[in-house]
Design an enzyme around this catalytic site. Sequence first.
Site, PDB file in Angstrom:
ATOM      1  N   THR A  94       0.849  -1.190   0.000  1.00 30.85           N
ATOM      2  CA  THR A  94       0.000   0.000   0.000  1.00 30.85           C
ATOM      3  C   THR A  94       0.892   1.249   0.000  1.00 30.85           C
ATOM      4  O   THR A  94       2.047   1.204   0.418  1.00 30.85           O
ATOM      5  CB  THR A  94      -0.950   0.005   1.208  1.00 30.85           C
ATOM      6  OG1 THR A  94      -0.198  -0.155   2.405  1.00 30.85           O
ATOM      7  CG2 THR A  94      -1.959  -1.126   1.097  1.00 30.85           C
ATOM      8  N   THR A 106       1.476   4.513   1.470  1.00 31.65           N
ATOM      9  CA  THR A 106       2.260   5.100   2.560  1.00 31.65           C
ATOM     10  C   THR A 106       3.172   4.065   3.200  1.00 31.65           C
ATOM     11  O   THR A 106       4.323   4.366   3.558  1.00 31.65           O
ATOM     12  CB  THR A 106       1.325   5.709   3.617  1.00 31.65           C
ATOM     13  OG1 THR A 106       0.536   6.720   3.007  1.00 31.65           O
ATOM     14  CG2 THR A 106       2.113   6.303   4.772  1.00 31.65           C
ATOM     15  N   CYS A 107       2.691   2.841   3.319  1.00 32.24           N
ATOM     16  CA  CYS A 107       3.494   1.780   3.920  1.00 32.24           C
ATOM     17  C   CYS A 107       4.761   1.520   3.110  1.00 32.24           C
ATOM     18  O   CYS A 107       5.842   1.310   3.664  1.00 32.24           O
ATOM     19  CB  CYS A 107       2.671   0.499   4.034  1.00 32.24           C
ATOM     20  SG  CYS A 107       1.098   0.702   4.895  1.00 32.24           S
ATOM     21  N   SER A 108       4.625   1.548   1.788  1.00 35.22           N
ATOM     22  CA  SER A 108       5.749   1.231   0.916  1.00 35.22           C
ATOM     23  C   SER A 108       6.665   2.417   0.645  1.00 35.22           C
ATOM     24  O   SER A 108       7.866   2.243   0.446  1.00 35.22           O
ATOM     25  CB  SER A 108       5.225   0.699  -0.431  1.00 35.22           C
ATOM     26  OG  SER A 108       4.564  -0.531  -0.259  1.00 35.22           O
TER      27      SER A 108
END
Length: 252
Positions: A58, A60-62
């Site tokens: 996803t 922001t996570c990545s």
Amino acid sequence: MIPKERKRVAPMLTNMEGKRVPHVTFRTRVDGQWKDVTSEELFAKKRVVAFALPGAFTPTCSSSHVPRYNELAPALKACGIDDIVCISVNDAFVMTEWAKDQAATNIHFVPDGNGEFTAAMGMLVDKRPLGFGSRSWRYSMLVDDGLVKKMFVEPEVDGDPFQVSDAETMLRYLDPQAKPPHDILLFTKPGCAHCARAKRLLAERGWAYEDIPSTPRRLRAVSAKATTPQVFVDGEYVGGADELEAYLTRSP
């Protein structure tokens, strides 16, 4: 950033400070084989920074959450941290591929495929409006020998807040005087002796850098120069290898 849900179901979040992490067995994959790992194996007799997020791959996570923990891992470990763990409600295959995609070798990716650990932590939330099912709320924590010493839980607001579970916040908590590593870009080209010299100077100092293959237009756009290397440190244009050597001489 994960898109805003059409209808928000308020999470019932729990702060676990002062409590022990839940007893859970994680189904992981190691070298193409299944391997069960218990929460005791992850957290017992160690100081661990763990952070959880809504999902592998996803935005922001990545782009932010995982990369910055990976970059700040040496600074976190200098504060006495033994391991850095990323937990997500994804299966082992997805987490394994995400770890490869991120090239985050300083982070231990742990799949909580059934959401058992996340639910026991009081961090399982309803993301069905996004088609995600049940996922983890975003948070980070410091765990000492299985005991949760500190948690940074994102505020209960719409969307996917990312304000307090970041790597910088955890580093400042561990050591308010700690300095993050420098952000360094090198524009280089193959066979360039001055480029090799610049890399050697940085390696001797122990400063990590990102090497970007150059083209004449790329060089002119960023530095108005046509020679390599061109070096940038923390957003500041330093120059070539000679200027880098002088910069390092001035820097503590």
